[in-house]
Design a protein around this motif. Structure first.
Motif, PDB file in Angstrom:
ATOM      1  N   MET A 146       7.494  -1.808 -13.757  1.00  0.00           N
ATOM      2  CA  MET A 146       7.578  -2.317 -12.416  1.00  0.00           C
ATOM      3  C   MET A 146       8.990  -2.066 -11.912  1.00  0.00           C
ATOM      4  O   MET A 146       9.958  -2.138 -12.649  1.00  0.00           O
ATOM      5  CB  MET A 146       7.249  -3.793 -12.405  1.00  0.00           C
ATOM      6  CG  MET A 146       7.267  -4.370 -11.036  1.00  0.00           C
ATOM      7  SD  MET A 146       6.827  -6.106 -11.005  1.00  0.00           S
ATOM      8  CE  MET A 146       5.076  -5.974 -10.921  1.00  0.00           C
ATOM      9  N   ARG A 147       9.086  -1.784 -10.628  1.00  0.00           N
ATOM     10  CA  ARG A 147      10.379  -1.526 -10.001  1.00  0.00           C
ATOM     11  C   ARG A 147      10.429  -2.226  -8.658  1.00  0.00           C
ATOM     12  O   ARG A 147       9.471  -2.183  -7.892  1.00  0.00           O
ATOM     13  CB  ARG A 147      10.533  -0.013  -9.805  1.00  0.00           C
ATOM     14  CG  ARG A 147      11.811   0.369  -9.141  1.00  0.00           C
ATOM     15  CD  ARG A 147      11.945   1.895  -9.073  1.00  0.00           C
ATOM     16  NE  ARG A 147      12.966   2.198  -8.100  1.00  0.00           N
ATOM     17  CZ  ARG A 147      12.759   2.844  -6.976  1.00  0.00           C
ATOM     18  NH1 ARG A 147      11.569   3.289  -6.685  1.00  0.00           N
ATOM     19  NH2 ARG A 147      13.726   3.065  -6.140  1.00  0.00           N
ATOM     20  N   HIS A 148      11.542  -2.869  -8.377  1.00  0.00           N
ATOM     21  CA  HIS A 148      11.722  -3.532  -7.083  1.00  0.00           C
ATOM     22  C   HIS A 148      12.118  -2.493  -6.046  1.00  0.00           C
ATOM     23  O   HIS A 148      13.045  -1.714  -6.244  1.00  0.00           O
ATOM     24  CB  HIS A 148      12.805  -4.609  -7.162  1.00  0.00           C
ATOM     25  CG  HIS A 148      13.144  -5.180  -5.826  1.00  0.00           C
ATOM     26  ND1 HIS A 148      12.323  -6.070  -5.178  1.00  0.00           N
ATOM     27  CD2 HIS A 148      14.183  -4.958  -5.000  1.00  0.00           C
ATOM     28  CE1 HIS A 148      12.861  -6.383  -4.011  1.00  0.00           C
ATOM     29  NE2 HIS A 148      13.982  -5.719  -3.886  1.00  0.00           N
TER      30      HIS A 148
ATOM     31  N   GLU B  70      -2.672  -5.093   3.029  1.00  0.00           N
ATOM     32  CA  GLU B  70      -3.214  -6.330   2.465  1.00  0.00           C
ATOM     33  C   GLU B  70      -2.300  -6.856   1.360  1.00  0.00           C
ATOM     34  O   GLU B  70      -1.695  -6.084   0.634  1.00  0.00           O
ATOM     35  CB  GLU B  70      -4.597  -6.038   1.881  1.00  0.00           C
ATOM     36  CG  GLU B  70      -5.321  -7.252   1.374  1.00  0.00           C
ATOM     37  CD  GLU B  70      -6.728  -6.904   0.922  1.00  0.00           C
ATOM     38  OE1 GLU B  70      -7.172  -7.513  -0.060  1.00  0.00           O
ATOM     39  OE2 GLU B  70      -7.362  -6.033   1.529  1.00  0.00           O
ATOM     40  N   GLU B  71      -2.204  -8.176   1.275  1.00  0.00           N
ATOM     41  CA  GLU B  71      -1.525  -8.841   0.167  1.00  0.00           C
ATOM     42  C   GLU B  71      -2.601  -9.533  -0.661  1.00  0.00           C
ATOM     43  O   GLU B  71      -3.046 -10.625  -0.311  1.00  0.00           O
ATOM     44  CB  GLU B  71      -0.525  -9.878   0.672  1.00  0.00           C
ATOM     45  CG  GLU B  71       0.671  -9.292   1.362  1.00  0.00           C
ATOM     46  CD  GLU B  71       1.600 -10.368   1.887  1.00  0.00           C
ATOM     47  OE1 GLU B  71       2.747 -10.026   2.156  1.00  0.00           O
ATOM     48  OE2 GLU B  71       1.190 -11.518   2.036  1.00  0.00           O
ATOM     49  N   PRO B  72      -3.048  -8.890  -1.737  1.00  0.00           N
ATOM     50  CA  PRO B  72      -4.113  -9.482  -2.544  1.00  0.00           C
ATOM     51  C   PRO B  72      -3.689 -10.814  -3.168  1.00  0.00           C
ATOM     52  O   PRO B  72      -2.530 -11.002  -3.520  1.00  0.00           O
ATOM     53  CB  PRO B  72      -4.367  -8.445  -3.630  1.00  0.00           C
ATOM     54  CG  PRO B  72      -3.638  -7.216  -3.228  1.00  0.00           C
ATOM     55  CD  PRO B  72      -2.606  -7.615  -2.243  1.00  0.00           C
ATOM     56  N   GLY B  73      -4.644 -11.722  -3.293  1.00  0.00           N
ATOM     57  CA  GLY B  73      -4.381 -13.018  -3.918  1.00  0.00           C
ATOM     58  C   GLY B  73      -4.071 -14.080  -2.887  1.00  0.00           C
ATOM     59  O   GLY B  73      -3.983 -13.825  -1.694  1.00  0.00           O
ATOM     60  N   ASP B  74      -3.883 -15.301  -3.380  1.00  0.00           N
ATOM     61  CA  ASP B  74      -3.607 -16.421  -2.483  1.00  0.00           C
ATOM     62  C   ASP B  74      -2.326 -17.151  -2.859  1.00  0.00           C
ATOM     63  O   ASP B  74      -2.173 -18.324  -2.588  1.00  0.00           O
ATOM     64  CB  ASP B  74      -4.795 -17.379  -2.472  1.00  0.00           C
ATOM     65  CG  ASP B  74      -5.132 -17.920  -3.851  1.00  0.00           C
ATOM     66  OD1 ASP B  74      -4.497 -17.504  -4.832  1.00  0.00           O
ATOM     67  OD2 ASP B  74      -6.034 -18.774  -3.938  1.00  0.00           O
ATOM     68  N   MET B  75      -1.400 -16.439  -3.497  1.00  0.00           N
ATOM     69  CA  MET B  75      -0.129 -17.047  -3.893  1.00  0.00           C
ATOM     70  C   MET B  75       0.798 -17.128  -2.677  1.00  0.00           C
ATOM     71  O   MET B  75       0.744 -16.272  -1.795  1.00  0.00           O
ATOM     72  CB  MET B  75       0.516 -16.219  -4.999  1.00  0.00           C
ATOM     73  CG  MET B  75      -0.329 -16.135  -6.253  1.00  0.00           C
ATOM     74  SD  MET B  75       0.371 -15.027  -7.484  1.00  0.00           S
ATOM     75  CE  MET B  75       1.816 -15.951  -7.934  1.00  0.00           C
ATOM     76  N   PRO B  76       1.670 -18.157  -2.607  1.00  0.00           N
ATOM     77  CA  PRO B  76       2.587 -18.280  -1.469  1.00  0.00           C
ATOM     78  C   PRO B  76       3.560 -17.100  -1.382  1.00  0.00           C
ATOM     79  O   PRO B  76       3.945 -16.694  -0.309  1.00  0.00           O
ATOM     80  CB  PRO B  76       3.340 -19.575  -1.719  1.00  0.00           C
ATOM     81  CG  PRO B  76       2.823 -20.152  -2.974  1.00  0.00           C
ATOM     82  CD  PRO B  76       1.775 -19.260  -3.533  1.00  0.00           C
TER      83      PRO B  76
ATOM     84  N   PRO C 216       3.645 -13.235  -2.410  1.00  0.00           N
ATOM     85  CA  PRO C 216       2.772 -12.185  -2.933  1.00  0.00           C
ATOM     86  C   PRO C 216       3.428 -11.405  -4.067  1.00  0.00           C
ATOM     87  O   PRO C 216       4.637 -11.186  -4.073  1.00  0.00           O
ATOM     88  CB  PRO C 216       2.535 -11.283  -1.724  1.00  0.00           C
ATOM     89  CG  PRO C 216       3.629 -11.575  -0.786  1.00  0.00           C
ATOM     90  CD  PRO C 216       4.070 -12.968  -1.044  1.00  0.00           C
ATOM     91  N   HIS C 217       2.628 -10.997  -5.023  1.00  0.00           N
ATOM     92  CA  HIS C 217       3.128 -10.188  -6.140  1.00  0.00           C
ATOM     93  C   HIS C 217       2.715  -8.730  -5.985  1.00  0.00           C
ATOM     94  O   HIS C 217       3.107  -7.883  -6.773  1.00  0.00           O
ATOM     95  CB  HIS C 217       2.639 -10.749  -7.471  1.00  0.00           C
ATOM     96  CG  HIS C 217       1.163 -10.618  -7.651  1.00  0.00           C
ATOM     97  ND1 HIS C 217       0.275 -11.499  -7.082  1.00  0.00           N
ATOM     98  CD2 HIS C 217       0.424  -9.691  -8.295  1.00  0.00           C
ATOM     99  CE1 HIS C 217      -0.955 -11.120  -7.397  1.00  0.00           C
ATOM    100  NE2 HIS C 217      -0.896 -10.027  -8.113  1.00  0.00           N
ATOM    101  N   ALA C 218       1.923  -8.434  -4.967  1.00  0.00           N
ATOM    102  CA  ALA C 218       1.459  -7.064  -4.731  1.00  0.00           C
ATOM    103  C   ALA C 218       1.270  -6.845  -3.238  1.00  0.00           C
ATOM    104  O   ALA C 218       1.045  -7.783  -2.475  1.00  0.00           O
ATOM    105  CB  ALA C 218       0.148  -6.829  -5.460  1.00  0.00           C
ATOM    106  N   LEU C 219       1.370  -5.598  -2.846  1.00  0.00           N
ATOM    107  CA  LEU C 219       1.136  -5.204  -1.468  1.00  0.00           C
ATOM    108  C   LEU C 219       0.323  -3.923  -1.506  1.00  0.00           C
ATOM    109  O   LEU C 219       0.714  -2.961  -2.165  1.00  0.00           O
ATOM    110  CB  LEU C 219       2.466  -4.957  -0.742  1.00  0.00           C
ATOM    111  CG  LEU C 219       2.384  -4.509   0.707  1.00  0.00           C
ATOM    112  CD1 LEU C 219       1.791  -5.607   1.573  1.00  0.00           C
ATOM    113  CD2 LEU C 219       3.763  -4.128   1.212  1.00  0.00           C
ATOM    114  N   ALA C 220      -0.809  -3.915  -0.846  1.00  0.00           N
ATOM    115  CA  ALA C 220      -1.668  -2.730  -0.804  1.00  0.00           C
ATOM    116  C   ALA C 220      -1.601  -2.122   0.588  1.00  0.00           C
ATOM    117  O   ALA C 220      -1.758  -2.821   1.585  1.00  0.00           O
ATOM    118  CB  ALA C 220      -3.104  -3.112  -1.142  1.00  0.00           C
ATOM    119  N   ILE C 221      -1.330  -0.823   0.641  1.00  0.00           N
ATOM    120  CA  ILE C 221      -1.256  -0.116   1.916  1.00  0.00           C
ATOM    121  C   ILE C 221      -2.145   1.111   1.826  1.00  0.00           C
ATOM    122  O   ILE C 221      -1.997   1.936   0.928  1.00  0.00           O
ATOM    123  CB  ILE C 221       0.184   0.317   2.244  1.00  0.00           C
ATOM    124  CG1 ILE C 221       1.101  -0.898   2.297  1.00  0.00           C
ATOM    125  CG2 ILE C 221       0.227   1.091   3.560  1.00  0.00           C
ATOM    126  CD1 ILE C 221       2.565  -0.571   2.466  1.00  0.00           C
TER     127      ILE C 221
END
Length: 42
Positions: A1-3, A24-30, A32-37
């Motif tokens: 993983m890379r920031h 989209e930001e998958p999941g319902d965490m305050p 997000p740990h992922a971003l889908a484009i």
């Protein structure tokens, strides 16, 4: 993983040869740990 800073990531998708179709930001965490484009080449 890379920031990757968000502006750096989003600026790639602002290039004229790409059209962003969906984000989209998958999941319902305050925080997000992922971003889908989804993008398409013109």
């Amino acid at each position: 993983m890379r920031h990757i800073p968000l502006p750096e990531l989003l600026n790639v998708f602002l290039r004229p040869e790409l059209t962003v179709e969906h984000i989209e930001e998958p999941g319902d965490m305050p925080v997000p740990h992922a971003l889908a484009i989804k993008a398409r080449r013109n």
